[in-house]
Design a protein around this motif. Structure first.
Motif, PDB file in Angstrom:
ATOM      1  N   LEU A  50       0.835  -1.207   0.000  1.00 29.02           N
ATOM      2  CA  LEU A  50       0.000   0.000   0.000  1.00 29.02           C
ATOM      3  C   LEU A  50       0.865   1.250   0.000  1.00 29.02           C
ATOM      4  N   LEU A  51       1.976   1.207   0.712  1.00 31.93           N
ATOM      5  CA  LEU A  51       2.886   2.352   0.737  1.00 31.93           C
ATOM      6  C   LEU A  51       3.481   2.602  -0.652  1.00 31.93           C
ATOM      7  N   VAL A  52       3.875   1.545  -1.340  1.00 32.77           N
ATOM      8  CA  VAL A  52       4.443   1.680  -2.682  1.00 32.77           C
ATOM      9  C   VAL A  52       3.388   2.172  -3.672  1.00 32.77           C
ATOM     10  N   ALA A  53       2.158   1.649  -3.586  1.00 39.23           N
ATOM     11  CA  ALA A  53       1.094   2.076  -4.497  1.00 39.23           C
ATOM     12  C   ALA A  53       0.751   3.548  -4.307  1.00 39.23           C
ATOM     13  N   ALA A  54       0.710   3.994  -3.060  1.00 45.25           N
ATOM     14  CA  ALA A  54       0.424   5.410  -2.796  1.00 45.25           C
ATOM     15  C   ALA A  54       1.555   6.296  -3.303  1.00 45.25           C
ATOM     16  N   TRP A  55       2.794   5.890  -3.130  1.00 45.73           N
ATOM     17  CA  TRP A  55       3.929   6.669  -3.612  1.00 45.73           C
ATOM     18  C   TRP A  55       3.954   6.739  -5.135  1.00 45.73           C
ATOM     19  N   ARG A  56       3.560   5.645  -5.780  1.00 43.82           N
ATOM     20  CA  ARG A  56       3.502   5.652  -7.243  1.00 43.82           C
ATOM     21  C   ARG A  56       2.431   6.626  -7.733  1.00 43.82           C
ATOM     22  N   ARG A  57       1.279   6.665  -7.037  1.00 44.31           N
ATOM     23  CA  ARG A  57       0.238   7.615  -7.434  1.00 44.31           C
ATOM     24  C   ARG A  57       0.734   9.055  -7.289  1.00 44.31           C
ATOM     25  N   LEU A  58       1.499   9.333  -6.240  1.00 47.72           N
ATOM     26  CA  LEU A  58       2.032  10.679  -6.055  1.00 47.72           C
ATOM     27  C   LEU A  58       3.030  11.059  -7.142  1.00 47.72           C
ATOM     28  N   TRP A  70      -3.612   7.709   1.447  1.00 47.00           N
ATOM     29  CA  TRP A  70      -3.230   6.327   1.689  1.00 47.00           C
ATOM     30  C   TRP A  70      -1.750   6.190   2.015  1.00 47.00           C
ATOM     31  N   PHE A  71      -0.933   7.122   1.554  1.00 48.11           N
ATOM     32  CA  PHE A  71       0.480   7.102   1.933  1.00 48.11           C
ATOM     33  C   PHE A  71       0.638   7.362   3.430  1.00 48.11           C
ATOM     34  N   VAL A  72      -0.128   8.310   3.960  1.00 44.71           N
ATOM     35  CA  VAL A  72      -0.062   8.619   5.391  1.00 44.71           C
ATOM     36  C   VAL A  72      -0.598   7.445   6.216  1.00 44.71           C
ATOM     37  N   ILE A  73      -1.672   6.801   5.737  1.00 44.55           N
ATOM     38  CA  ILE A  73      -2.226   5.657   6.468  1.00 44.55           C
ATOM     39  C   ILE A  73      -1.208   4.514   6.536  1.00 44.55           C
ATOM     40  N   ALA A 103      -6.913  -6.557  13.107  1.00 43.73           N
ATOM     41  CA  ALA A 103      -7.906  -7.401  12.456  1.00 43.73           C
ATOM     42  C   ALA A 103      -8.607  -6.663  11.308  1.00 43.73           C
ATOM     43  N   GLY A 104      -8.774  -5.351  11.424  1.00 44.46           N
ATOM     44  CA  GLY A 104      -9.447  -4.595  10.363  1.00 44.46           C
ATOM     45  C   GLY A 104      -8.532  -4.108   9.256  1.00 44.46           C
ATOM     46  N   TRP A 105      -7.220  -4.284   9.435  1.00 44.03           N
ATOM     47  CA  TRP A 105      -6.278  -3.784   8.416  1.00 44.03           C
ATOM     48  C   TRP A 105      -6.462  -4.409   7.038  1.00 44.03           C
ATOM     49  N   PRO A 106      -6.710  -5.716   6.883  1.00 44.80           N
ATOM     50  CA  PRO A 106      -6.861  -6.270   5.519  1.00 44.80           C
ATOM     51  C   PRO A 106      -7.945  -5.579   4.710  1.00 44.80           C
ATOM     52  N   ALA A 107      -9.074  -5.255   5.334  1.00 41.09           N
ATOM     53  CA  ALA A 107     -10.138  -4.569   4.601  1.00 41.09           C
ATOM     54  C   ALA A 107      -9.714  -3.155   4.211  1.00 41.09           C
ATOM     55  N   VAL A 108      -9.018  -2.460   5.126  1.00 44.63           N
ATOM     56  CA  VAL A 108      -8.548  -1.102   4.825  1.00 44.63           C
ATOM     57  C   VAL A 108      -7.524  -1.132   3.691  1.00 44.63           C
ATOM     58  N   LEU A 111      -9.246  -1.828   0.347  1.00 46.21           N
ATOM     59  CA  LEU A 111      -9.948  -0.640  -0.151  1.00 46.21           C
ATOM     60  C   LEU A 111      -8.962   0.377  -0.729  1.00 46.21           C
ATOM     61  N   GLY A 112      -7.874   0.631   0.000  1.00 44.78           N
ATOM     62  CA  GLY A 112      -6.899   1.598  -0.493  1.00 44.78           C
ATOM     63  C   GLY A 112      -6.233   1.165  -1.769  1.00 44.78           C
ATOM     64  N   GLY A 113      -5.846  -0.113  -1.844  1.00 47.60           N
ATOM     65  CA  GLY A 113      -5.214  -0.597  -3.066  1.00 47.60           C
ATOM     66  C   GLY A 113      -6.148  -0.544  -4.257  1.00 47.60           C
ATOM     67  N   THR A 114      -7.428  -0.859  -4.031  1.00 47.96           N
ATOM     68  CA  THR A 114      -8.398  -0.819  -5.127  1.00 47.96           C
ATOM     69  C   THR A 114      -8.606   0.602  -5.625  1.00 47.96           C
ATOM     70  N   LEU A 115      -8.759   1.544  -4.704  1.00 51.97           N
ATOM     71  CA  LEU A 115      -8.960   2.936  -5.115  1.00 51.97           C
ATOM     72  C   LEU A 115      -7.744   3.499  -5.839  1.00 51.97           C
ATOM     73  N   LEU A 116      -6.560   3.142  -5.383  1.00 53.29           N
ATOM     74  CA  LEU A 116      -5.353   3.659  -6.032  1.00 53.29           C
ATOM     75  C   LEU A 116      -5.140   3.029  -7.404  1.00 53.29           C
ATOM     76  N   ALA A 117      -5.528   1.779  -7.571  1.00 55.70           N
ATOM     77  CA  ALA A 117      -5.267   1.087  -8.836  1.00 55.70           C
ATOM     78  C   ALA A 117      -6.312   1.362  -9.898  1.00 55.70           C
ATOM     79  N   HIS A 118      -7.566   1.605  -9.506  1.00 57.05           N
ATOM     80  CA  HIS A 118      -8.644   1.688 -10.484  1.00 57.05           C
ATOM     81  C   HIS A 118      -9.311   3.055 -10.566  1.00 57.05           C
ATOM     82  N   SER A 119      -8.906   4.003  -9.760  1.00 59.16           N
ATOM     83  CA  SER A 119      -9.495   5.341  -9.887  1.00 59.16           C
ATOM     84  C   SER A 119      -8.934   6.024 -11.121  1.00 59.16           C
TER      85      SER A 119
END
Length: 208
Positions: A50-58, A70-73, A103-108, A111-119
């Motif tokens: 998720l960190l790499v995907a957010a940095w790539r979007r930036l 998502w980079f901050v998260i 326990a809730g991190w996989p869903a978060v 969601l972040g990876g999907t939004l970064l990849a398909h937005s």
């Protein structure tokens, strides 16, 4: 060249060490929060991806708000694990709120990876709007064909002075030709009979 290679090697070694430590800390937090076996190893991979995907979007898009969010998260999850394992948290008695976050991190992360990849990036929308605006612009009306230039009349020839005696003689020749042939004398015949140049014959014919 050697100095540059040494600098690159030092940065690479430092990156590998930092990634390994962060990876281990995330694994320890996940394991302490009740995620055992392969699940504990999957958590650091998820955070790093998720960190790499957010940095790539930036780096590659103008829509930087989602990238920064998502980079901050992801950075908070990694940094929090590093700080928590520094003795500030009892790894044998993890609080309930941390168990809930782990326990809730996989869903978060999903969601972040999907939004970064398909937005859709902002640049694509801007380009589409620009193309549509160009299509709405009416085509300019064709220019009327250029008018042909007016044809100037040829310059008039200067008048040739004709002596009066020559005109009288030419009149007699013309009368004789009419009496003999019954038709008016033409200019070539008049020229041949008088033995004068063509301009002079034309000038004499104009006086007849």
């Amino acid at each position: 060249m050697r100095a540059q290679l040494a600098r690159v090697d030092a940065v690479l070694v430092q990156a590998v060490i930092a990634a390994a430590l962060s990876f281990a800390h995330l694994h320890d937090i996940a394991s302490a929060a009740g995620q055992d076996g392969w699940k504990a190893w999957a958590y650091p991979i998820s955070v790093d991806l998720l960190l790499v995907a957010a940095w790539r979007r930036l780096r590659t898009s103008d829509a930087k708000a989602a990238g920064w969010c998502w980079f901050v998260i992801a950075l908070a999850a990694s940094l929090g694990a590093n700080v928590a394992t520094a003795g500030l948290l009892d790894m044998h008695q993890v609080p309930a709120w941390l168990r809930i976050l782990v326990a809730g991190w996989p869903a978060v992360a999903f969601l972040g990876g999907t939004l970064l990849a398909h937005s859709v990036p902002t640049t694509t929308t801007a380009d589409t709007e620009e193309i549509e605006d160009q299509e709405d612009v009416p085509e300019p009306a064709p220019e009327p064909p250029a008018q042909p230039a007016a044809v100037e009349p040829p310059p008039e020839r200067p008048a040739v002075p004709v002596p009066a005696a020559l005109v009288d003689h030419a009149r007699k020749v013309a009368d004789e030709h009419r009496t003999r042939t019954g038709t008016p004398i033409d200019t070539p015949t008049l020229r041949a009979r008088l033995g004068v140049p063509a301009p002079m014959a034309e000038a004499i014919a104009a006086h007849l």
